[in-house]
Write a protein that holds these residues in place. Structure first.
Motif, PDB file in Angstrom:
ATOM      1  N   ASN A   1       3.369  33.104   1.748  1.00 37.39           N
ATOM      2  CA  ASN A   1       4.333  34.128   1.353  1.00 37.39           C
ATOM      3  C   ASN A   1       4.534  34.992   2.587  1.00 37.39           C
ATOM      4  OD1 ASN A   1       4.478  37.221   0.125  1.00 37.39           O
ATOM      5  ND2 ASN A   1       5.844  35.765  -0.808  1.00 37.39           N
TER       6      ASN A   1
ATOM      7  N   ARG B   1     -10.624  32.079  -8.318  1.00 38.01           N
ATOM      8  CA  ARG B   1      -9.739  31.109  -7.659  1.00 38.01           C
ATOM      9  C   ARG B   1     -10.476  29.804  -7.375  1.00 38.01           C
ATOM     10  NH1 ARG B   1      -6.808  35.397  -3.543  1.00 38.01           N
ATOM     11  NH2 ARG B   1      -5.393  36.272  -5.092  1.00 38.01           N
TER      12      ARG B   1
ATOM     13  N   TYR C   1     -10.909  35.580   4.081  1.00 34.00           N
ATOM     14  CA  TYR C   1      -9.705  34.756   3.960  1.00 34.00           C
ATOM     15  C   TYR C   1     -10.054  33.285   4.206  1.00 34.00           C
ATOM     16  CZ  TYR C   1      -6.714  38.929   4.591  1.00 34.00           C
ATOM     17  OH  TYR C   1      -6.070  40.137   4.483  1.00 34.00           O
TER      18      TYR C   1
ATOM     19  N   THR D   1      -2.162  39.242  -6.245  1.00 26.93           N
ATOM     20  CA  THR D   1      -3.098  39.384  -5.127  1.00 26.93           C
ATOM     21  C   THR D   1      -4.401  40.019  -5.618  1.00 26.93           C
ATOM     22  OG1 THR D   1      -2.242  41.576  -4.600  1.00 26.93           O
ATOM     23  CG2 THR D   1      -1.229  39.709  -3.460  1.00 26.93           C
ATOM     24  N   THR D   2      -5.393  40.018  -4.750  1.00 26.11           N
ATOM     25  CA  THR D   2      -6.656  40.654  -5.137  1.00 26.11           C
ATOM     26  C   THR D   2      -6.447  42.142  -5.383  1.00 26.11           C
ATOM     27  OG1 THR D   2      -7.186  40.671  -2.783  1.00 26.11           O
ATOM     28  CG2 THR D   2      -8.267  39.018  -4.125  1.00 26.11           C
TER      29      THR D   2
ATOM     30  N   PHE E   1       3.764  34.621  -3.691  1.00 26.19           N
ATOM     31  CA  PHE E   1       2.315  34.502  -3.510  1.00 26.19           C
ATOM     32  C   PHE E   1       1.646  33.971  -4.777  1.00 26.19           C
ATOM     33  CE2 PHE E   1      -2.067  35.951  -3.668  1.00 26.19           C
ATOM     34  CZ  PHE E   1      -2.544  35.425  -2.481  1.00 26.19           C
TER      35      PHE E   1
ATOM     36  N   ALA F   1      -2.316  31.991   3.289  1.00 32.44           N
ATOM     37  CA  ALA F   1      -1.502  33.199   3.123  1.00 32.44           C
ATOM     38  C   ALA F   1      -2.366  34.446   3.159  1.00 32.44           C
ATOM     39  CB  ALA F   1      -0.757  33.113   1.785  1.00 32.44           C
ATOM     40  N   GLY F   2      -3.287  34.501   4.128  1.00 35.63           N
ATOM     41  CA  GLY F   2      -4.228  35.621   4.119  1.00 35.63           C
ATOM     42  C   GLY F   2      -4.893  35.662   2.758  1.00 35.63           C
ATOM     43  N   MET F   3      -5.217  34.471   2.239  1.00 33.98           N
ATOM     44  CA  MET F   3      -5.695  34.384   0.858  1.00 33.98           C
ATOM     45  C   MET F   3      -7.195  34.629   0.769  1.00 33.98           C
ATOM     46  SD  MET F   3      -5.356  31.349  -1.930  1.00 33.98           S
ATOM     47  CE  MET F   3      -3.566  31.433  -2.091  1.00 33.98           C
ATOM     48  N   THR F   4      -7.548  35.531  -0.112  1.00 33.50           N
ATOM     49  CA  THR F   4      -8.945  35.898  -0.312  1.00 33.50           C
ATOM     50  C   THR F   4      -9.656  34.875  -1.177  1.00 33.50           C
ATOM     51  OG1 THR F   4      -8.275  38.205  -0.222  1.00 33.50           O
ATOM     52  CG2 THR F   4     -10.430  37.732  -1.210  1.00 33.50           C
TER      53      THR F   4
ATOM     54  N   PHE G   1       3.944  39.285   5.352  1.00 29.95           N
ATOM     55  CA  PHE G   1       2.545  39.681   5.432  1.00 29.95           C
ATOM     56  C   PHE G   1       2.110  39.696   6.892  1.00 29.95           C
ATOM     57  CE2 PHE G   1      -1.995  38.991   4.036  1.00 29.95           C
ATOM     58  CZ  PHE G   1      -2.053  40.000   3.110  1.00 29.95           C
TER      59      PHE G   1
ATOM     60  N   ASP H   1      -3.670  44.505   1.772  1.00 31.24           N
ATOM     61  CA  ASP H   1      -4.572  44.151   2.871  1.00 31.24           C
ATOM     62  C   ASP H   1      -4.324  45.028   4.106  1.00 31.24           C
ATOM     63  OD1 ASP H   1      -4.054  42.029   0.942  1.00 31.24           O
ATOM     64  OD2 ASP H   1      -5.445  40.833   2.120  1.00 31.24           O
TER      65      ASP H   1
ATOM     66  N   GLU I   1       1.627  36.209   8.360  1.00 31.47           N
ATOM     67  CA  GLU I   1       2.831  35.374   8.285  1.00 31.47           C
ATOM     68  C   GLU I   1       4.029  36.281   8.072  1.00 31.47           C
ATOM     69  OE1 GLU I   1       0.264  33.591   6.375  1.00 31.47           O
ATOM     70  OE2 GLU I   1       0.012  35.312   5.072  1.00 31.47           O
TER      71      GLU I   1
ATOM     72  N   GLU J   1     -13.075  41.492   2.053  1.00 32.98           N
ATOM     73  CA  GLU J   1     -12.958  40.120   1.561  1.00 32.98           C
ATOM     74  C   GLU J   1     -12.857  39.083   2.686  1.00 32.98           C
ATOM     75  OE1 GLU J   1      -8.937  40.614  -0.313  1.00 32.98           O
ATOM     76  OE2 GLU J   1     -10.099  41.652  -1.855  1.00 32.98           O
TER      77      GLU J   1
ATOM     78  N   GLN K   1      -8.982  45.475   1.512  1.00 35.52           N
ATOM     79  CA  GLN K   1      -7.923  46.070   0.696  1.00 35.52           C
ATOM     80  C   GLN K   1      -7.856  47.551   1.053  1.00 35.52           C
ATOM     81  OE1 GLN K   1      -5.710  44.405  -1.291  1.00 35.52           O
ATOM     82  NE2 GLN K   1      -6.757  42.632  -0.412  1.00 35.52           N
TER      83      GLN K   1
ATOM     84  N   GLN L   1       1.006  43.770  -4.771  1.00 33.84           N
ATOM     85  CA  GLN L   1       1.778  42.526  -4.770  1.00 33.84           C
ATOM     86  C   GLN L   1       1.220  41.643  -5.885  1.00 33.84           C
ATOM     87  OE1 GLN L   1       1.595  39.911  -1.292  1.00 33.84           O
ATOM     88  NE2 GLN L   1       3.476  38.878  -1.930  1.00 33.84           N
TER      89      GLN L   1
HETATM   90  N1  ARG Z   1      -5.643  38.808   0.410  1.00 32.17           N
HETATM   91  C1  ARG Z   1      -4.885  39.035  -0.768  1.00 32.17           C
HETATM   92  C2  ARG Z   1      -5.116  37.942  -1.767  1.00 32.17           C
HETATM   93  O1  ARG Z   1      -5.568  36.903  -1.496  1.00 32.17           O
HETATM   94  C3  ARG Z   1      -3.399  39.165  -0.506  1.00 32.17           C
HETATM   95  C4  ARG Z   1      -2.757  38.031   0.177  1.00 32.17           C
HETATM   96  C5  ARG Z   1      -1.227  38.144   0.194  1.00 32.17           C
HETATM   97  N2  ARG Z   1      -0.700  37.202   1.113  1.00 32.17           N
HETATM   98  C6  ARG Z   1       0.581  37.069   1.462  1.00 32.17           C
HETATM   99  N3  ARG Z   1       0.889  36.202   2.368  1.00 32.17           N
HETATM  100  N4  ARG Z   1       1.526  37.785   0.897  1.00 32.17           N
HETATM  101  O2  ARG Z   1      -4.843  38.096  -2.899  1.00 32.17           O
END
Ligand code: ARG
Length: 259
Positions: free
Chosen positions: A42, A107, A219, A151-152, A82, A99-102, A45, A193, A49, A217, A122, A148
């Motif tokens: 997404n 999950r 990623y 998201t976490t 996202f 996606a900077g995903m935690t 961010f 984040d 990205e 957190e 956060q 968002q």
């Molecule tokens: N780190 C948070 C999560 O995993 C937010 C990530 C949102 N990433 C983005 N590309 N919009 O939930």
């Protein structure tokens, strides 16, 4: 005799062909489309990205590019909501979500994660002069908090506020929409984040980040549960790219360390 011999040869041939075919198709099944590595993200961010013109750049985009190169695959980045990344990875639409995903336990029930390649925090963004000065005031139930969706930030804030104050959580499809709402006094705070938060604050005057972080957190990249082969290959690539300095250099490029 001759007949038997030709039969043996024919069987042998079929066997070898079968084997060749099997090994070929097992290779093919490592990614959704042969020769491609399809990454869902997404792209609002920064610095992980974001768009530069119509190209998606950032830490995740560059690390993914380096991984694809190592795996001999062509990277294709798809910019999606996202909240739909994990479902798309599960259904086999994308090879991976980055996606900077935690990494969270919940999950992990749905997807597999690579090793972690970055740390996230956060952060809480408020307007300068805001009465919200710490986490306790933030969660008092008096203030509306933008996040968002999926998201976490969304998950933890919703948990902490509980059902009684569920209406105080305001969900946005993009992080910057939450920040715009904060700037125009539609909400009282944004939880997002830390690195994107810094970029948002730099781009919009009158905002600040509270000193106390809301949570810390890890990623990582997520994969379909059935595709441990790809996850393992990516883990190997991540390790090599860390050891040879590629990943540290990419991170330093986007988040220069001070001093
Ligand atoms: N780190 C948070 C999560 O995993 C937010 C990530 C949102 N990433 C983005 N590309 N919009 O939930």
């Amino acid at each position: 005799m001759k007949k038997i011999l030709s039969k043996i040869i024919a069987t042998g041939l079929i066997l070898t062909m079968g084997l060749a075919f099997a090994s070929c198709s097992s290779k093919k099944s490592m990614t959704v489309q042969k020769g491609k590595l399809i990454m869902a993200t997404n792209a609002y961010f920064q610095p992980y990205e974001y768009y530069e013109g119509n190209k998606i750049v950032g830490i995740d985009a560059e690390i993914a590019e380096a991984i694809a190169k190592k795996l001999g695959l062509e990277l294709e980045i798809q910019d999606v909501e996202f909240a739909s990344i994990i479902a798309g990875v599960q259904s086999g639409k994308y090879d991976m979500g980055m996606a900077g995903m935690t990494v969270t336990d919940e999950r992990k029930q749905s997807v597999n994660f690579s090793k972690t390649y970055a740390t996230g925090i956060q952060a809480i963004i408020v307007k300068e002069g805001s009465p919200v000065t710490d986490i306790d005031t933030l969660l008092s139930g008096e203030y509306s908090i933008g996040v968002q969706t999926g998201t976490t930030g969304d998950i933890y804030i919703s948990d902490d506020l509980g059902e009684d104050n569920a209406d105080k959580v305001v969900r946005f499809s993009k992080g910057n929409d939450a920040v715009i709402a904060l700037s125009s006094d539609k909400i009282d705070a944004v939880v997002i984040d830390n690195e994107p938060a810094k970029n948002f604050v730099a781009a919009n005057s009158g905002l600040k980040i509270l000193e106390t972080p809301y949570s810390v957190e890890d990623y990582a990249i997520c994969f379909n549960k059935n595709n441990t082969e790809l996850r393992d290959e990516v883990d190997k690539a991540l390790q090599e790219l860390t050891d040879d300095g590629t990943i540290p250099a990419i991170i330093e490029k986007y988040i220069p360390s001070e001093g």
